[in-house]
Enzyme design. Sequence first.
Site, PDB file in Angstrom:
ATOM      1  N   CYS A   2     -35.414  34.309  12.857  1.00 31.08           N
ATOM      2  CA  CYS A   2     -35.089  35.723  12.927  1.00 31.08           C
ATOM      3  C   CYS A   2     -36.030  36.458  11.990  1.00 31.08           C
ATOM      4  O   CYS A   2     -36.720  35.844  11.186  1.00 31.08           O
ATOM      5  CB  CYS A   2     -33.666  35.979  12.426  1.00 31.08           C
ATOM      6  SG  CYS A   2     -32.400  35.191  13.435  1.00 31.08           S
ATOM      7  N   GLY A  28     -38.201  37.143  16.841  1.00 34.72           N
ATOM      8  CA  GLY A  28     -36.980  37.122  17.633  1.00 34.72           C
ATOM      9  C   GLY A  28     -36.996  38.211  18.668  1.00 34.72           C
ATOM     10  O   GLY A  28     -37.347  39.352  18.361  1.00 34.72           O
ATOM     11  N   ASN A 101     -31.817  35.520   7.887  1.00 28.23           N
ATOM     12  CA  ASN A 101     -32.729  34.616   8.582  1.00 28.23           C
ATOM     13  C   ASN A 101     -32.505  33.227   8.010  1.00 28.23           C
ATOM     14  O   ASN A 101     -32.616  33.030   6.811  1.00 28.23           O
ATOM     15  CB  ASN A 101     -34.176  35.078   8.337  1.00 28.23           C
ATOM     16  CG  ASN A 101     -35.222  34.116   8.893  1.00 28.23           C
ATOM     17  OD1 ASN A 101     -36.330  34.056   8.414  1.00 28.23           O
ATOM     18  ND2 ASN A 101     -34.872  33.355   9.917  1.00 28.23           N
ATOM     19  N   GLY A 102     -32.186  32.275   8.884  1.00 25.41           N
ATOM     20  CA  GLY A 102     -31.930  30.916   8.417  1.00 25.41           C
ATOM     21  C   GLY A 102     -30.788  30.300   9.187  1.00 25.41           C
ATOM     22  O   GLY A 102     -30.416  30.799  10.257  1.00 25.41           O
ATOM     23  N   CYS A 246     -40.543  25.943   4.940  1.00 26.60           N
ATOM     24  CA  CYS A 246     -40.742  25.463   6.323  1.00 26.60           C
ATOM     25  C   CYS A 246     -42.231  25.460   6.692  1.00 26.60           C
ATOM     26  O   CYS A 246     -42.841  26.520   6.843  1.00 26.60           O
ATOM     27  CB  CYS A 246     -39.975  26.359   7.281  1.00 26.60           C
ATOM     28  SG  CYS A 246     -40.368  26.040   9.005  1.00 26.60           S
ATOM     29  N   TYR A 252     -46.850  27.937  13.197  1.00 29.01           N
ATOM     30  CA  TYR A 252     -46.586  28.734  14.394  1.00 29.01           C
ATOM     31  C   TYR A 252     -45.863  30.064  14.161  1.00 29.01           C
ATOM     32  O   TYR A 252     -46.274  31.085  14.694  1.00 29.01           O
ATOM     33  CB  TYR A 252     -45.777  27.892  15.383  1.00 29.01           C
ATOM     34  CG  TYR A 252     -45.263  28.639  16.584  1.00 29.01           C
ATOM     35  CD1 TYR A 252     -46.125  29.028  17.614  1.00 29.01           C
ATOM     36  CD2 TYR A 252     -43.916  28.979  16.698  1.00 29.01           C
ATOM     37  CE1 TYR A 252     -45.654  29.734  18.720  1.00 29.01           C
ATOM     38  CE2 TYR A 252     -43.437  29.686  17.808  1.00 29.01           C
ATOM     39  CZ  TYR A 252     -44.309  30.056  18.810  1.00 29.01           C
ATOM     40  OH  TYR A 252     -43.851  30.744  19.893  1.00 29.01           O
ATOM     41  N   CYS A 392     -34.689  20.992  14.306  1.00 28.83           N
ATOM     42  CA  CYS A 392     -34.582  21.720  13.030  1.00 28.83           C
ATOM     43  C   CYS A 392     -33.142  22.176  12.848  1.00 28.83           C
ATOM     44  O   CYS A 392     -32.521  22.652  13.783  1.00 28.83           O
ATOM     45  CB  CYS A 392     -35.490  22.942  13.056  1.00 28.83           C
ATOM     46  SG  CYS A 392     -35.335  23.949  11.569  1.00 28.83           S
ATOM     47  N   CYS A 442     -40.866  21.615   3.715  1.00 28.96           N
ATOM     48  CA  CYS A 442     -40.093  20.819   4.660  1.00 28.96           C
ATOM     49  C   CYS A 442     -41.011  20.534   5.845  1.00 28.96           C
ATOM     50  O   CYS A 442     -41.647  21.442   6.373  1.00 28.96           O
ATOM     51  CB  CYS A 442     -38.869  21.599   5.141  1.00 28.96           C
ATOM     52  SG  CYS A 442     -37.999  20.776   6.494  1.00 28.96           S
ATOM     53  N   CYS A 445     -39.251  18.209  11.041  1.00 32.02           N
ATOM     54  CA  CYS A 445     -39.374  18.075  12.496  1.00 32.02           C
ATOM     55  C   CYS A 445     -40.599  17.246  12.873  1.00 32.02           C
ATOM     56  O   CYS A 445     -40.683  16.746  13.991  1.00 32.02           O
ATOM     57  CB  CYS A 445     -39.375  19.442  13.168  1.00 32.02           C
ATOM     58  SG  CYS A 445     -40.502  20.587  12.415  1.00 32.02           S
TER      59      CYS A 445
HETATM   60  S1  SF4 Z   1     -37.331  21.001  10.291  1.00 31.15           S
HETATM   61 FE1  SF4 Z   1     -39.338  21.841  10.897  1.00 31.15          FE
HETATM   62  S2  SF4 Z   1     -38.913  23.906  11.646  1.00 31.15           S
HETATM   63 FE2  SF4 Z   1     -37.124  23.237  10.472  1.00 31.15          FE
HETATM   64  S3  SF4 Z   1     -37.424  23.963   8.379  1.00 31.15           S
HETATM   65 FE3  SF4 Z   1     -38.242  21.909   8.455  1.00 31.15          FE
HETATM   66  S4  SF4 Z   1     -40.415  22.169   8.994  1.00 31.15           S
HETATM   67 FE4  SF4 Z   1     -39.375  24.082   9.464  1.00 31.15          FE
END
Ligand code: SF4
Length: 460
Positions: A2, A28, A101-102, A246, A252, A392, A442, A445
């Site tokens: 978002c 979004g 957002n989250g 993230c 992207y 995710c 993170c 994914c």
């Molecule tokens: S799982 Fe992937 S999309 Fe989700 S926060 Fe982690 S890096 Fe980002």
Amino acid sequence: MCGVVGVFGLEDAQKYAYFGIYALQHRGQESVGLAASTKEGIRAIKKKGLVLEAFSEEELKSLSSRVAIAHVRYSTAGGGIEDAQPIVRKMPFGECAIAHNGNLVNQIELRRRFLQKGIELMHLSDSELLVAGMEEGELEPKELRLNSKDGEELRRVFHALSLAKGAFSAIYLFKDKLIVARDTMGFRPLVMGRLKNGFIVASESCALDILGAEFWREVKPGEVIVIDDYGLRSYFPFRESKRAMCIFELVYFSKPESFVFGGWVYEVRRKLGEVLAMEDDSVGEIVVPVPDSGLVPAIGYSQARGLSLELGLLRNHYVGRSFIEPTQELRDIKVLMKLNANRAVLKGKSVVVIDDSLVRGTTAKKIVQMLRQGGAKEVHLRIASPPVIGPCYFGIDTPSKRELIACQMSIEEIKDFIGADSLRYLSIEGLHSCVESAQEFCDACFSGNYPMSVELPQAL
Ligand code: SF4
């Protein structure tokens, strides 16, 4: 995913919020909402669809205020317009709206907890929990010295945030203030800017640019900031935790011209292409980006390989992003609507086509077909991120493992499925080499290493 915007201290704040959220449309496209503290109290207007078409001049006027928030949604929880944001809640101690957002990973537990305590919930969205939690109590961490200007509202926000587990970059709107909060792991970006005597808060710095605001700084992970007529007060009410920004935002989601997570998205994205090129030994003659998200890595790739970058695929800019649409059927139609092959550059060429990521594989299949129909002799697909192997839980609606092509097929099988002559992804090490302090990101994914445990509905 978002987008959020908050505006404080500007005449017609709702209009600034409206244009700010327009700049975040890429985050979004399902719904858009504005909330403002008007003479009649906090009011919100929410609409389905895109920002520019959503509000009439009268509607914007009806939200006339010096403090406003806005939200564009791409839902991870809650589907109908009634669950769109900002969510407004009237509570015994006052009213409040939130733009979030989250995604909270303990929303089932919180829902149960609040219902048991008689705290009414009216939405399916996890964002409501960040406001409803304020009704449960107050929190004033011992080691924190609250400024005398801050009181019950802030203590209640601290309490609600202390219950929440997961990802949140959130903006609370009260009668005469904003309270801004980012989770301690810093999953989603949030930046601040100054405009005249006012403040702007937004998911990405591109929203500040469109408003002519000066970028000031990012909201730090774990930071809670009060913005009112006395100025700005920053708090860190919770114990520091490891960071988990993230990395997909850089691959992207965020706009390339944005500054998030301490750096320019463009620079990371171009580097993704450079490293992809260094890891590659393909024999293509030209480099073709999949517009728009493949463009920046394709620049990096073509420069590193000394190949010319050509616009072999052109985009119709009046169609939204395909990945973001909620159903497969719509996604397929939109791919065909939004891209067209450019015969002038493709004919008889061996093409290296660059995309940012490969999630389901259905879009890539259509793109390969399109390039061949456009006359390409060979199509070598290169992906500027590693295979997506896990969903995710932190605010991005990536599909379940069943729909993730890299969970179902080997790279060779994917290549055959999409019909490319060759397929190669960026390695996970390559991805890490493109950011400073990879351990602060993170990448679950891509790696399967989730930064926190997640409460899954099927586990109950
Ligand atoms: S799982 Fe992937 S999309 Fe989700 S926060 Fe982690 S890096 Fe980002």
